[in-house]
Scaffold this motif. Structure first.
Motif, PDB file in Angstrom:
ATOM      1  N   THR A  37       1.126  -1.126   0.151  1.00 26.90           N
ATOM      2  CA  THR A  37       0.006   0.000  -0.078  1.00 26.90           C
ATOM      3  C   THR A  37       0.694   1.163   0.067  1.00 26.90           C
ATOM      4  N   HIS A  38       1.920   1.023   0.520  1.00 27.61           N
ATOM      5  CA  HIS A  38       3.068   2.240   0.754  1.00 27.61           C
ATOM      6  C   HIS A  38       4.452   1.879   0.366  1.00 27.61           C
ATOM      7  N   ASN A  39       5.235   2.928   0.140  1.00 26.38           N
ATOM      8  CA  ASN A  39       6.802   2.763  -0.018  1.00 26.38           C
ATOM      9  C   ASN A  39       7.289   2.305   1.596  1.00 26.38           C
ATOM     10  N   ASP A  40       8.281   1.925   1.857  1.00 30.84           N
ATOM     11  CA  ASP A  40       8.940   1.388   2.965  1.00 30.84           C
ATOM     12  C   ASP A  40       8.902   2.414   4.130  1.00 30.84           C
ATOM     13  N   ALA A  41       9.211   3.722   3.653  1.00 34.73           N
ATOM     14  CA  ALA A  41       9.083   4.939   4.590  1.00 34.73           C
ATOM     15  C   ALA A  41       7.422   5.126   5.008  1.00 34.73           C
ATOM     16  N   GLY A  42       6.628   4.939   4.067  1.00 36.79           N
ATOM     17  CA  GLY A  42       5.272   4.999   4.360  1.00 36.79           C
ATOM     18  C   GLY A  42       4.770   3.862   5.188  1.00 36.79           C
ATOM     19  N   LEU A  43       5.245   2.850   4.924  1.00 36.81           N
ATOM     20  CA  LEU A  43       4.856   1.533   5.818  1.00 36.81           C
ATOM     21  C   LEU A  43       5.334   1.613   7.294  1.00 36.81           C
ATOM     22  N   LEU A  44       6.120   2.282   7.578  1.00 36.66           N
ATOM     23  CA  LEU A  44       6.817   2.699   8.792  1.00 36.66           C
ATOM     24  C   LEU A  44       6.028   3.339   9.579  1.00 36.66           C
TER      25      LEU A  44
END
Length: 182
Positions: A37-44
């Motif tokens: 759903t999101h890039n790695d930074a967004g997933l964090l």
């Protein structure tokens, strides 16, 4: 302002269409290509409470749908699985399983239903065991569960699964929660 029957019907149809759209959004075709759903930074920055709930709901719904195909509820599956190797005291089975997914005292009626269906036999009120019908049902349910688990684990390497289990258990510990599964 008065509402006509036509307006009420139109509002009801719009609500149904919205519900169907939301249902389709929540139940994606598992054969479609997977995307995060999101890039790695967004997933964090995503809320773990939401995603652990969504995973819990999706997996449980999937497992329960599969068990329904063989005529069992998930709590009934737990019960027959507990007596797969022989008779056990009914109260021990109840005590062990009643905390699973907060099933509570409703588990007693699941056990009673399995007895009424001839899946379980009783020796007095003290112990329960599988009948021949129960053994056949256990085999079908086990095969269905293996199919479900293979689908759930598809594309998830064992190392990632292990990490996920450790992370979830650590989060439960960190928040003072209790979880146990044998």
């Amino acid at each position: 302002m008065t509402t006509t029957q036509h307006d009420q019907d139109q509002n009801q149809n719009q609500n149904q269409n919205q519900d169907q759209h939301q249902d389709q959004d929540q139940h994606q075709d598992p054969n479609q290509e997977f995307h995060y759903t999101h890039n790695d930074a967004g997933l964090l920055n995503q809320p773990i409470g939401y995603w652990s709930w969504a995973a819990n709901k999706a997996v449980i719904d999937y497992i329960r749908a599969g068990l329904t195909e063989v005529g069992l509820t998930q709590p009934q599956w737990w019960v027959i699985n507990q007596v797969r190797d022989g008779a056990r005291p009914r109260e021990d089975v109840f005590t062990m399983l009643r905390g699973y997914l907060d099933v509570g005292d409703a588990l007693r009626s699941d056990i009673d239903e399995l007895i009424e269906r001839g899946v379980l036999a009783t020796a007095g009120e003290e112990s329960i065991s599988l009948t021949d019908t129960g053994h056949e049902l256990l085999e079908r349910a086990t095969a269905r569960q293996r199919k479900s688990l293979a689908r759930i684990h598809e594309g998830v390497p064992d190392a990632d699964f292990l990490t996920t289990m450790k992370v979830l258990q650590r989060m439960i510990h960190n928040t003072g929660g209790k979880a146990w599964h044998h």
